[in-house]
Every structure is written in structure tokens, then in C-alpha cells.
Design a protein around this motif. Structure first.
Motif, PDB file in Angstrom:
ATOM      1  N   LYS A  71       6.689   8.551  -5.061  1.00 30.54           N
ATOM      2  CA  LYS A  71       6.209  10.001  -5.365  1.00 30.54           C
ATOM      3  C   LYS A  71       6.893  10.985  -4.478  1.00 30.54           C
ATOM      4  N   GLN A 126       0.924  -1.115   0.007  1.00 30.47           N
ATOM      5  CA  GLN A 126       0.130   0.079   0.020  1.00 30.47           C
ATOM      6  C   GLN A 126       0.732   0.994   0.098  1.00 30.47           C
ATOM      7  N   GLN A 134      -2.382   7.515 -14.760  1.00 33.36           N
ATOM      8  CA  GLN A 134      -2.356   8.775 -14.611  1.00 33.36           C
ATOM      9  C   GLN A 134      -1.420   9.467 -13.771  1.00 33.36           C
ATOM     10  N   THR A 186      -3.138  -0.087 -13.726  1.00 28.44           N
ATOM     11  CA  THR A 186      -4.314   0.274 -13.510  1.00 28.44           C
ATOM     12  C   THR A 186      -4.485   1.607 -13.990  1.00 28.44           C
ATOM     13  N   ALA A 187      -5.777   2.053 -14.156  1.00 29.77           N
ATOM     14  CA  ALA A 187      -6.215   3.368 -14.900  1.00 29.77           C
ATOM     15  C   ALA A 187      -5.433   4.391 -14.037  1.00 29.77           C
ATOM     16  N   SER A 188      -5.646   4.551 -12.554  1.00 33.50           N
ATOM     17  CA  SER A 188      -5.221   5.550 -11.545  1.00 33.50           C
ATOM     18  C   SER A 188      -3.430   5.486 -11.784  1.00 33.50           C
ATOM     19  N   ARG A 189      -3.077   4.351 -11.974  1.00 28.50           N
ATOM     20  CA  ARG A 189      -1.466   4.489 -11.899  1.00 28.50           C
ATOM     21  C   ARG A 189      -1.090   4.974 -13.263  1.00 28.50           C
ATOM     22  N   GLY A 201       3.525   3.312  -3.916  1.00 26.22           N
ATOM     23  CA  GLY A 201       3.172   4.667  -4.801  1.00 26.22           C
ATOM     24  C   GLY A 201       3.775   5.936  -3.985  1.00 26.22           C
TER      25      GLY A 201
END
Length: 171
Positions: A152, A145, A171, A166-169, A148
Motif C-alpha cells: 500500500k 505482518q 476489501q 481473507t475478507a479484509s484483504r 500489506g
């Protein structure tokens, strides 16, 4: 069974990663795959990574038509991550303790696995590209968890563990 078909596939994946983001892993994965001295059979296997084939890899991986015009690999010195690595004199590699066979620890609590071996090869390329033979690896144990946010927040430079797209990753 020959796994030579993986080389062009990995090259295509790396070019997709480069186009979507300037992340360090995409850039250096492509550089590692393009290196002429990377053979599958001539080298002994690295710790945690089995020998993939008994046939030596071709001297040059086939280029895909879309790769030749737009996939020029930027210089290593162009990224903020490499500036941080150069300043510290070490690279922070995140790993998971129990993501077998990709990232796990051995009996001596040392990281290993397929993803870890790939990261070690990336560091080898970095040492040459950055002219830093003394570049040290600092392993950082991470939980799924927190990977990410750690990337960042610059707490780790590369995440050496499996991740799903995934779509969120994206972006």
C-alpha cells in the motif's frame, strides 16, 4: 501425471483478480498465462520452480465464457505502479525468507521458490510489454505482518510470497 488442468484454473483466478482490483499481479499473471510462448515442458525449469509436466501446454488456453466479453487486459502503461517502475528503472519484489516452498532464500542469501519464480516470469513479461530490456529486479526482504503496508505504501511493487484470501484483504 499431467498438470495441464492448472492453466485454465489459473486463468479463471487471474480474471477474478482483475475484476476485483487493478493490482499489478492480477494483470500480469493473466498476461503471462495467455502468452503463446509459455510452455510447460519445452523450457528448462527456472531456479526454484520444478518442471510441471512432460507434456507441452496447448497452444491456447481454453477461454471461459465469462472471460471473453469482460476480461480485456488493460495496457501496462495505464497503471501508477508501472509509471513508478518506468521512472525508477527497476522493480521492487518483496519476498519472505522462510515461506518454503513459495518464498525462501538459498545458501547465498538469494531469494527463490515457486512464488519468486512466478514473479521473475512477470518481470520478463514486463520487460517486453514496457520495452525496457534493462529493467532490474531489486529484492526486498519483508516480514509477514508488513507485506500489506509495504504494498500500500509503494515500498514494494509485487509481493512474491504466499498470501491467504481473507475478507479484509478482499476489501
Amino acid at each position: 501425471m499431467s498438470f495441464l488442468f492448472l492453466r485454465p484454473l489459473l486463468s479463471l483466478i487471474a480474471s477474478c483478480i482483475r475484476r476485483r482490483s487493478g493490482h499489478l499481479i492480477g494483470i500480469f499473471t493473466a498476461a503471462m498465462l495467455a502468452s503463446p510462448d509459455a510452455t510447460l515442458a519445452a523450457e528448462p525449469p527456472m531456479a526454484g520452480m520444478p518442471r510441471l509436466s512432460t507434456v507441452a501446454a496447448p497452444a491456447q488456453a481454453p477461454a471461459f465464457p465469462s472471460d471473453t466479453a469482460s476480461a480485456q487486459t488493460p495496457s501496462v502503461a495505464d497503471t501508477p505502479t508501472t509509471a513508478r517502475i518506468r521512472e525508477r528503472g527497476r522493480i521492487l519484489l518483496g519476498y519472505r525468507q522462510s515461506a518454503v516452498p513459495f518464498s525462501y532464500v538459498d545458501a547465498n542469501d538469494q531469494p527463490m521458490g515457486l512464488a519468486w519464480a512466478l514473479c521473475e516470469r512477470i518481470v520478463t513479461s514486463l520487460r517486453q510489454e514496457m520495452a525496457m530490456p534493462e529493467l532490474r529486479i531489486t529484492p526486498v526482504r519483508v516480514i509477514e505482518q508488513m507485506r500489506g503496508p509495504l504494498v500500500k505504501g509503494d515500498a514494494i511493487d509485487i509481493d512474491c510470497a504466499p498470501s491467504t484470501v481473507t475478507a479484509s484483504r478482499g476489501q
